[in-house]
Design an enzyme around this catalytic site. Structure first.
Site, mmCIF file in Angstrom:
data_model
loop_
_atom_site.group_PDB
_atom_site.id
_atom_site.type_symbol
_atom_site.label_atom_id
_atom_site.label_comp_id
_atom_site.label_asym_id
_atom_site.label_seq_id
_atom_site.Cartn_x
_atom_site.Cartn_y
_atom_site.Cartn_z
ATOM 1 N N CYS B 209 0.840 -1.189 0.000
ATOM 2 C CA CYS B 209 0.000 0.000 0.000
ATOM 3 C C CYS B 209 0.882 1.248 0.000
ATOM 4 C CB CYS B 209 -0.887 -0.020 1.241
ATOM 5 S SG CYS B 209 -1.951 1.422 1.363
ATOM 6 N N CYS B 212 0.072 3.167 3.526
ATOM 7 C CA CYS B 212 0.486 2.704 4.857
ATOM 8 C C CYS B 212 1.563 1.622 4.814
ATOM 9 C CB CYS B 212 -0.724 2.215 5.647
ATOM 10 S SG CYS B 212 -1.420 0.681 5.036
ATOM 11 N N CYS B 231 -6.286 -3.201 0.926
ATOM 12 C CA CYS B 231 -5.229 -3.032 1.920
ATOM 13 C C CYS B 231 -5.785 -3.338 3.306
ATOM 14 C CB CYS B 231 -4.673 -1.608 1.895
ATOM 15 S SG CYS B 231 -3.470 -1.332 3.221
ATOM 16 N N CYS B 234 -4.972 -0.006 5.934
ATOM 17 C CA CYS B 234 -5.725 1.249 6.030
ATOM 18 C C CYS B 234 -7.116 1.134 5.402
ATOM 19 C CB CYS B 234 -4.936 2.383 5.378
ATOM 20 S SG CYS B 234 -4.696 2.208 3.601
ATOM 21 N N ASP B 363 19.381 -1.788 -19.561
ATOM 22 C CA ASP B 363 19.495 -2.916 -18.646
ATOM 23 C C ASP B 363 18.578 -4.042 -19.134
ATOM 24 O OD1 ASP B 363 19.560 -4.660 -16.546
ATOM 25 O OD2 ASP B 363 18.861 -3.228 -15.036
#
Lengths: 270, 454
Positions: B209, B212, B231, B234, B363
């Site tokens: 999240c 949070c 989540c 929260c 990369d």
């Protein structure tokens, strides 16, 4: 060493958080090369809050993560796994830290204005620098073996992408000398750290082991308590070509940085 | 009609002529000249258009933008777009300048694809009616830094445009986290549990999240970190999408069918583009087009008549063989393509091309994050090409393809010859971005034709 002779047991620390530069490829490479030789491979994912057994694994692997994830892992490492990693390293197990994992082996690293703790397994610290150090890289390493011999100077190729500058204390040896690329701090020509033959930190990903199967076999041999010559040979034509491809990329894209590297390049050993 | 400064326009047009004369059609020079001489040129070009909408995402923005255009054309509008690949400020300015005459048409709509990093600069300049944000998958980290940083930039930027309607993918928790507080948002997403995978794949990002830090929970997982998320820390969760796809029927490389909903209303859509990822692109495009005044019928007509953007599920015929071109540029995109291939149910002849130029990402480590294992059992023969051909070949070997089936031919023309030299039936081509551009030149030179594919 407490290793069995027919299998390698790996603890993969924080596979959910420290996996950003295809760390999975390093583990897959080890697995296949053992499997093709009829040897066993066991990987144990060890996440946040999980206990870590200092005696149950031959290789402890720490990859790289995004800033937020690395910070979560730093706190957990210090709270729940520091002692186990110290004990594992002391009995000769391999500890391999790549990118963020390399930084976490030291005393601390800077995240913005904040100082985040590391496990202090190696005498190094990481500070912020201006801009990121990014690009293909080649270094020269001389890796010791369990029988007292060493590989002799050999090329290790990879890709680096780090904002931190890692500074080794006087008593620590780098893993290698930069031939092409930036290295630990962009200035010293030092790359990575090699501590006691079995604790290895480096910024080289790409991932590291598929680009350097010779290095993977050195790690496997050490984990099995033997030397690479004792491992069954494999048809490594694709692997050798991939290694050379990664070295060419480093030559193409990265400036020659260190005095040693410049000399090497001039002598045609780059 | 206002426009950029005349001297700047003249200089940019001269630069365009010069770069064409030197044989490089797609340089960024004209746009750079234009913006250097008139820093407000992009704003002025945007103001000249009756309506402007922006599209950004790490994956699928070219296809999504093409889908929006197709729908708007079905709605009788006249879309103005930027040239493919010209999705940073200079390229967008140059594209709009070249199409300045269209802007005076009251039916004109600017539908502009914007590089995810450039969104705040471009959005601030053109003040769009709506912004579609599709997804944030791990992409070319060496170029732009990390995903969280991009999400934070977007989240800080959207509140600076109070009159712009955000059209956001509900299934992507990182995209959802950019929704400005207290504003109306058009949410879109996929509402079909049958499309879900068993577990998140290795290429997943943004699984914590952003508010949070708690690990997100998933009821359903789609591509990468997208899905039905919530989540536990929260209480944030996937917003229920107004514009959504249900009853998705994937039909391999030939496309898909689904039901498109807008609130209570719905319509049946046949999409001639392969894969679940293109359903997500299509639903996003529909959400944006509906916001710009199109109807559901326009959506069905526009999506149904779409042709694949170059290299994105496009079929061409070359020397008697069919080629299916599937751009592959990062692990999540690659996984969706590889999964689509694994559903083909026939042995595949493959040409895979890995370049490491700047537009591809220097990369190439992402190939080890891609779930190559999913497609490996289907491979009859694979030719690996590009600047990093050897490393790509090794990846396929470690995914389980017998080295006997792998040929390495770094140079692209020779690689095309090699893959055409044996076998029969369609050939799947998996190029990275610049490899796709090289392929386009090669196919153009051979006058390959868009072909029926069976």
């Amino acid at each position: 060493m407490t290793a069995d002779s027919d299998r390698v047991r790996v603890a993969w620390l924080y596979p959910e958080h420290l996996n950003i530069y295809a760390d999975r490829g390093n583990l897959l490479l080890l697995e296949r090369r053992l499997q093709w030789r009829g040897l066993g491979f066991e990987v144990t994912p060890v996440g946040i809050g999980d206990p870590l057994d200092p005696d149950a694994h031959d290789l402890y692997y720490l990859g790289g993560g995004q800033d937020r994830d690395q910070a979560l892992c730093a706190r957990d490492l210090v709270d729940t796994k520091r002692d186990a990693l110290h004990d594992a390293a002391a009995r000769g197990a391999i500890v391999l830290g790549i990118c963020g994992g390399f930084q976490l082996l030291g005393h601390e690293y800077e995240l913005g204005e904040e100082r985040m703790p590391g496990i202090g397994l190696v005498d190094l610290r990481t500070v912020r620098g201006e801009g990121r150090l990014i690009g293909d890289v080649e270094i020269t390493v001389d890796l010791p073996r369990v029988d007292g011999s060493s590989t002799g100077p050999t090329a290790l190729a990879g890709f680096e992408n780090h904002g931190g500058r890692t500074l080794l204390a006087a008593g620590e040896e780098p893993l290698g000398a930069v031939v092409h690329g930036h290295g630990n701090d962009g200035l010293s020509g030092a790359e990575g750290v090699l501590h006691g033959g079995n604790v290895i930190g480096t910024y080289l990903h790409g991932p590291l082991l598929p680009k350097n199967t010779w290095f993977a076999d050195e790690l496997l041999a050490r984990a099995l308590g033997t030397v690479p010559a004792a491992l069954a040979p494999l048809d490594d034509r694709l692997e050798a070509a991939a290694h050379e491809s990664a070295r060419r990329a480093a030559r193409r894209s990265a400036p020659v940085r260190s005095p040693i590297g410049k000399l090497r390049a001039r002598l045609g050993r780059g | 009609m206002s426009g950029p400064r005349r001297s700047a326009v003249v200089a940019a047009q001269a630069a365009a002529k010069l770069s064409r004369a030197f044989g490089r059609g797609g340089t960024s020079l004209p746009g750079k000249v234009l913006l250097r001489m008139d820093p407000l040129a992009l704003r002025r070009l945007g103001e000249a258009l009756p309506v402007v909408a922006l599209v950004s995402a790490t994956n699928g923005k070219t296809t999504t933008t093409a889908a929006v255009r197709s729908i708007l054309r079905a709605a009788g509008r006249r879309p103005v777009a930027n040239e493919e690949g010209a999705n940073m400020a200079g390229g967008i300015a140059a594209s709009l300048l070249a199409q300045r005459a269209v802007a005076s048409d009251p039916a004109a709509v600017g539908v502009i694809e914007v590089d995810e990093f450039w969104l705040p600069q471009v959005g601030g300049a053109v003040q769009p009616e709506a912004i579609l944000l599709g997804n944030l998958f791990r992409d070319q980290l060496d170029r732009y830094g990390e995903l969280d940083a991009i999400a934070e930039r977007w989240a800080a930027f959207l509140p600076t445009l109070p009159n712009t309607v955000p059209v956001l993918c509900a299934d992507d928790p990182l995209v959802a986290s950019t929704a400005p507080d207290g504003r109306d948002v058009i949410w879109f997403g996929i509402d079909d549990p049958a499309l879900a995978k068993g577990e998140r794949d290795h290429a997943a990002d943004g699984v914590h999240c952003t508010r949070c830090g708690t690990a997100l929970e998933y009821e359903l997982v789609f591509a990468g970190h997208t899905g039905w998320w919530s989540c536990p820390g929260c209480g944030r969760s996937r917003p229920y999408p107004t514009v959504r796809a249900t009853a998705v029927d994937l039909r391999g490389s030939s496309g898909s069918a689904f039901t498109l909903h807008d609130g209570e209303a719905s319509i049946q859509v046949t999409l001639p583009l392969p894969g679940a990822y293109n359903v997500a692109n299509a639903v996003g495009a529909a959400a944006l087009a509906l916001q710009l005044g199109a109807t559901l019928e326009d959506c069905a007509a526009g999506l149904g008549s779409m042709e694949a953007a170059f290299g994105r599920g496009e079929r061409v015929r070359l020397r008697g063989r069919d080629l299916l071109l599937m751009l592959v540029k990062n692990p999540v995109g690659a996984n969706e393509v590889l999964r689509t291939l694994s559903l083909e149910g026939r042995p595949l002849d493959v040409l895979a091309v890995l370049n490491d130029r700047i537009a591809d990402g220097r990369d190439v480590s992402w190939i080890w994050d891609a779930d190559v294992e999913a497609a490996a059992p289907s491979v009859r023969r694979i030719v690996c090409s590009g600047t990093r051909a050897d490393e790509l070949a090794m990846r396929w070997r470690y995914a389980g393809v017998d080295p006997e089936r792998i040929t390495v031919v770094p140079e692209l023309t020779a690689a095309v010859d090699a893959v055409l030299a044996a076998g029969d039936g369609p050939i799947v081509v998996l190029p990275t971005y610049t490899a796709m551009l090289e392929l386009r030149q090669l196919l153009h030179g051979e006058q390959a034709v868009a072909g029926a594919f069976t």
